[in-house]
Design a protein around this motif. Structure first.
Motif, mmCIF file in Angstrom:
data_model
loop_
_atom_site.group_PDB
_atom_site.id
_atom_site.type_symbol
_atom_site.label_atom_id
_atom_site.label_comp_id
_atom_site.label_asym_id
_atom_site.label_seq_id
_atom_site.Cartn_x
_atom_site.Cartn_y
_atom_site.Cartn_z
ATOM 1 N N THR A 98 0.883 -1.043 0.103
ATOM 2 C CA THR A 98 -0.031 0.040 -0.074
ATOM 3 C C THR A 98 0.924 1.360 -0.054
ATOM 4 O O THR A 98 0.580 2.200 -0.891
ATOM 5 N N LYS A 99 1.899 1.437 0.794
ATOM 6 C CA LYS A 99 2.864 2.448 0.845
ATOM 7 C C LYS A 99 3.421 2.591 -0.473
ATOM 8 O O LYS A 99 3.636 3.768 -1.003
ATOM 9 N N SER A 100 3.868 1.495 -1.000
ATOM 10 C CA SER A 100 4.593 1.640 -2.320
ATOM 11 C C SER A 100 3.546 1.998 -3.422
ATOM 12 O O SER A 100 4.081 2.999 -4.171
ATOM 13 N N ILE A 101 2.312 1.627 -3.434
ATOM 14 C CA ILE A 101 1.505 2.113 -4.229
ATOM 15 C C ILE A 101 1.038 3.554 -4.257
ATOM 16 O O ILE A 101 0.989 4.679 -4.979
ATOM 17 N N ASN A 102 1.096 4.120 -2.890
ATOM 18 C CA ASN A 102 0.679 5.724 -2.517
ATOM 19 C C ASN A 102 1.968 6.285 -2.951
ATOM 20 O O ASN A 102 2.036 7.388 -3.467
ATOM 21 N N LEU A 105 1.680 6.927 -6.534
ATOM 22 C CA LEU A 105 0.745 7.687 -7.060
ATOM 23 C C LEU A 105 1.283 9.443 -6.697
ATOM 24 O O LEU A 105 1.007 10.131 -7.526
ATOM 25 N N THR A 106 2.015 9.525 -5.674
ATOM 26 C CA THR A 106 2.513 10.574 -5.253
ATOM 27 C C THR A 106 3.589 11.129 -6.442
ATOM 28 O O THR A 106 3.531 12.198 -6.858
ATOM 29 N N LEU A 107 4.500 10.206 -6.926
ATOM 30 C CA LEU A 107 5.210 10.419 -7.733
ATOM 31 C C LEU A 107 4.587 10.765 -9.324
ATOM 32 O O LEU A 107 4.954 11.961 -9.720
ATOM 33 N N ALA A 108 3.723 9.909 -9.565
ATOM 34 C CA ALA A 108 2.847 10.527 -10.906
ATOM 35 C C ALA A 108 2.345 11.840 -10.599
ATOM 36 O O ALA A 108 2.394 12.764 -11.686
ATOM 37 N N ASP A 113 1.810 13.419 -14.326
ATOM 38 C CA ASP A 113 1.503 12.053 -15.246
ATOM 39 C C ASP A 113 0.128 11.808 -14.759
ATOM 40 O O ASP A 113 -0.090 10.771 -13.905
ATOM 41 N N TYR A 114 -0.780 12.487 -15.430
ATOM 42 C CA TYR A 114 -2.364 12.069 -14.899
ATOM 43 C C TYR A 114 -2.716 10.764 -15.359
ATOM 44 O O TYR A 114 -3.472 10.216 -14.682
ATOM 45 N N ALA A 115 -2.340 10.154 -16.508
ATOM 46 C CA ALA A 115 -2.611 8.904 -17.126
ATOM 47 C C ALA A 115 -2.282 7.876 -16.102
ATOM 48 O O ALA A 115 -2.876 7.047 -15.703
ATOM 49 N N LEU A 120 -3.209 3.912 -11.460
ATOM 50 C CA LEU A 120 -3.131 3.689 -10.153
ATOM 51 C C LEU A 120 -4.310 3.557 -9.349
ATOM 52 O O LEU A 120 -3.980 2.928 -8.275
ATOM 53 N N GLN A 121 -5.072 4.081 -9.724
ATOM 54 C CA GLN A 121 -6.447 4.407 -8.868
ATOM 55 C C GLN A 121 -6.775 3.067 -8.361
ATOM 56 O O GLN A 121 -7.356 2.564 -7.291
ATOM 57 N N TRP A 122 -6.893 2.181 -9.443
ATOM 58 C CA TRP A 122 -7.395 0.599 -9.166
ATOM 59 C C TRP A 122 -6.465 -0.021 -8.268
ATOM 60 O O TRP A 122 -7.215 -0.756 -7.391
ATOM 61 N N PHE A 123 -5.373 0.252 -8.126
ATOM 62 C CA PHE A 123 -4.187 -0.358 -7.106
ATOM 63 C C PHE A 123 -4.615 0.111 -5.728
ATOM 64 O O PHE A 123 -4.606 -0.564 -4.738
#
Length: 171
Positions: A98-102, A105-108, A113-115, A120-123
């Protein structure tokens, strides 16, 4: 076009998802070894889910024309202790994911990088479900305690889990 930072981070996430699959396969093997076939089934379904997560990221990189760089997968442990220990380790691992996905998302968002942020929202939603499932099983294991009958009932319940592939996006 994905930035180098996003591409590198997504390749690293593929590795984390592959390790997750490998970890859950090891937990399934351990469960079989100690005679908990329902637990073994649950972890094998978890293995299948993690493989689909890795492939989802792989396909996203491919569709974006990014370079895919697979990395070595670490060896998971062999022994996992009691069923409660196993699920506490599972929850801790999912919290790490979860932290890795978050962080992705922060990096995106930082890279504008909105795409990828939308992808990443699915994850993000998936991780809410993963942690909730683990917490529910931990609560049941704590209620059952050392009682063999309670463990037998939980094992039977976990044995009923089936893998349901996620629906293909955009199809």
């Amino acid at each position: 076009m994905l930035s180098e930072k996003i591409t590198k981070a997504l390749n690293e996430q593929i590795n984390k998802e592959m390790y997750s699959a490998y970890l859950y396969m090891a937990m399934s093997a351990h469960s079989t070894y100690v005679g908990l076939d329902g637990f073994a089934n649950w972890f094998m379904v978890q293995y299948q889910e993690e493989m689909t997560h890795a492939m989802r990221i792989y396909n996203y990189l491919k569709e974006q024309g990014a370079r895919i760089e697979l990395q070595a997968i670490d060896q998971p442990p062999v022994d996992f202790g009691t069923p409660l220990d196993m699920f506490e380790k599972t929850l801790a691992h999912e919290q790490f994911i979860t932290k890795s996905i978050n962080d992705l998302l922060t990096l995106a968002n930082e890279e504008k990088d909105y795409a990828t942020a939308i992808f990443l929202q699915w994850f993000v939603t998936e991780q809410i479900e993963e942690e909730s499932n683990d917490n529910e099983i931990i609560a049941k294991l704590k209620l059952a305690g050392e009682d063999g009958n309670g463990l037998f009932m939980i094992d039977k319940e976990l044995g009923a889990r089936v893998f349901v592939p996620p629906a293909a996006e955009g199809k």
